[in-house]
Design an enzyme around this catalytic site. Structure first.
Site: not given
Ligand code: SAH
Ligand code: SF4
Length: 367
Positions: A96, A117, A124, A128, A131, A355
Site C-alpha cells: 500500500e 507514504c 517486515c 515490533c 505494529c 502509515c
Molecule cells: N520501519 C520503519 C517505518 C515504518 S513504521 C519504522 O519503524 O520507523 C512507520 C511508523 O508507524 C513508525 O513510527 C511506527 O512506529 C508507527 N506505528 C507502527 N504501528 C503503529 C500503531 N499501532 N500506532 C501508531 N503508530 C504505529
Molecule cells: Fe517493521 Fe513495524 Fe517495526 Fe517499522 S514499526 S520496523 S514496519 S515492525
C-alpha cells in the site's frame, strides 16, 4: 524469498544505466534522456506514447523493460484525509501507498499539503510488538523500480485530478518512507530509488522533502549520514530506556540506545537538520513520567523534535491507547522542559500513525 521479474522495471533505471542498456542495443545515448522525459516529465504510460522515438526502438524497449511493474487495484478513501492505493506487484505481492492530505488552516482541500507514504518491503522482519506491518513477518524486499513506481502511480492519479504546470515535478509536497517494511533493511534498493526521485532527469523531487523512518538500524543510519543528499531522518524510538524499548522493539537488543543515540547525533550534525523522534504512547508501557523525563533528556541532547503518536489499536494486539489526560500529562512534561514536541490525537490524521497501519495482505488477487 526472491522475485526476479521477466523484464527489468524501467523505473529502476538511472540515466546512466539506461544509456548503457541503449548502447548495448546499438542506440545513441541521447535516447535515454528522451525516455526519462517521457516517463517522469510527460508521464507516459505506454511505450507507444513516446512518439519521438522510432517504432523499432519502442519495440526493443518494450521487450527489454517493464513499464508497469505494479498494478493499481483500488484506492480506498477514508473519512479523514488519508487515501490508500493498493498495488499489486508482478508476483501478486501486495503493498500500500498512502496519500495523506493535511489541510492548511483557512484554505480548502485543494490547497492542503500532500504527503505520500511509501513502502519498502512486503511485510517486515523486525517484529515490533505494536505494529501491524510486522505481524505476518517478512516476505521480500521491493526492488528499486517497485519503490519508484509507487510515486508514479500517485503522479498518474494526481495528474488526472490536479492542475500541473507543464514539466512541473509533482503535485505533492513530501515523501515519507514510513510505509510497510524497514527502509534501512532494504537500503541497497532504497537509496537508488530515492536518487531517481531526486534526480533532475527523474522526478526532480528535493531530498529535503523526503523523510526516511527507521526503527534504529545503526550502521545504515551512519551510512546514510555519510551520503551527500540531505534526506530527513525520523527514528521510531517508542522507548526512552533500554528495558522499555527491549520489551516492544526487538531491534533494540541488537542496537541499544547507547549505540542508537550517537548515530542519530551524527546524522543530525552531518545534515545540519533536526531529526524527528517518533514516540507512540502505549498505556502503562511507555507513557509514564519517568519515560517522559528520559525522553526529554534524549531529545534535548539531540536537539531533536519529538512527535507523540497515541497508539492506534491493532487487531490481535494487547496494547491500549492512553486516556487524553495521560497523553496531556506526558506532552506537557516534555513541553515544559523546552522540548520541541507535537501530538496528534485524531485517528489517521498523523502521518506516522496513518502509515503505521499497513498490514501484509495475504490474499492472492487474480492468480
Ligand atoms: N520501519 C520503519 C517505518 C515504518 S513504521 C519504522 O519503524 O520507523 C512507520 C511508523 O508507524 C513508525 O513510527 C511506527 O512506529 C508507527 N506505528 C507502527 N504501528 C503503529 C500503531 N499501532 N500506532 C501508531 N503508530 C504505529
Ligand atoms: Fe517493521 Fe513495524 Fe517495526 Fe517499522 S514499526 S520496523 S514496519 S515492525
Amino acid at each position: 524469498m526472491k522475485y526476479v521479474p521477466q523484464k527489468k522495471p524501467i523505473f529502476g533505471e538511472t540515466l546512466e544505466s539506461l544509456q548503457n542498456s541503449l548502447a548495448e542495443l546499438g542506440e545513441p545515448k541521447f535516447r535515454a534522456k528522451q525516455v526519462m522525459d517521457w516517463l517522469y516529465k510527460k508521464r507516459a504510460r505506454t511505450w507507444d506514447a513516446m512518439t519521438n522515438l522510432p517504432k523499432p526502438l519502442r519495440e526493443k524497449l518494450a521487450e527489454t523493460f517493464e513499464i508497469a511493474p505494479s498494478k493499481r487495484l483500488l484506492a480506498k478513501e477514508s473519512a479523514d484525509e488519508t487515501e490508500k492505493l493498493l498495488l499489486q506487484m508482478g508476483d501478486n505481492a501486495m503493498i500500500e501507498t498512502v496519500v495523506i492530505r493535511a489541510p492548511q488552516v483557512g484554505v480548502g482541500q485543494e490547497n492542503s499539503r500532500k504527503t505520500i507514504c511509501i513502502s519498502t518491503q512486503v511485510g517486515c522482519a523486525y517484529g515490533c510488538k505494536f505494529c501491524a506491518s510486522g505481524l505476518a513477518g517478512w516476505k521480500r524486499d521491493l526492488s528499486t523500480g517497485e519503490i519508484v513506481s509507487q510515486l508514479i502511480h500517485v503522479c498518474h492519479q494526481e495528474d488526472a485530478t490536479t492542475e500541473r504546470a507543464s514539466e512541473e515535478i509533482a503535485s505533492f509536497d513530501n515523501i515519507v518512507v514510513m510505509g510497510m517494511g524497514e527502509p534501512m533493511a532494504n537500503y541497497k534498493n532504497l537509496l537508488p530509488a530515492l536518487r531517481i526521485l531526486n534526480a533532475p532527469w527523474g522526478l526532480n523531487f528535493g531530498a529535503r522533502r523526503i523523510t526516511i523512518s527507521t526503527s534504529g538500524v545503526v550502521p545504515r543510519i551512519r551510512e546514510l549520514a555519510a551520503e551527500p543528499e540531505q534526506f530527513r531522518l525520523a527514528v521510531s524510538l517508542h522507548g526512552a530506556t533500554n528495558p522499555v524499548r527491549d520489551q516492544i522493539m526487538p531491534v533494540n537488543r541488537k542496537y541499544p540506545l547507547e549505540e542508537l543515540i550517537p548515530a542519530i547525533k551524527t546524522y543530525g550534525e552531518s545534515k545540519g537538520r533536526m531529526v524527528t523522534l517518533e514516540f507512540i504512547l502505549i498505556e502503562e508501557v511507555n507513557d509514564t513520567l519517568e519515560q517522559a523525563d528520559e525522553l526529554t533528556k534524549i531529545a534535548l541532547d539531540l536537539r531533536a523534535h519529538v512527535n507523540l503518536i497515541p497508539y492506534n489499536t491493532v487487531d490481535g494486539l494487547e496494547w491500549r491507547r492512553p486516556s487524553i489526560a495521560r497523553q496531556d500529562t506526558f506532552y506537557n512534561r516534555l513541553k515544559n522542559k523546552g522540548v520541541s514536541v507535537t501530538i496528534r490525537r485524531e485517528k489517521g490524521h498523523d502521518i506516522a500513525a496513518a502509515c503505521g497501519q499497513l498490514k501484509l495482505k495475504t490474499e492472492e488477487v487474480g492468480s
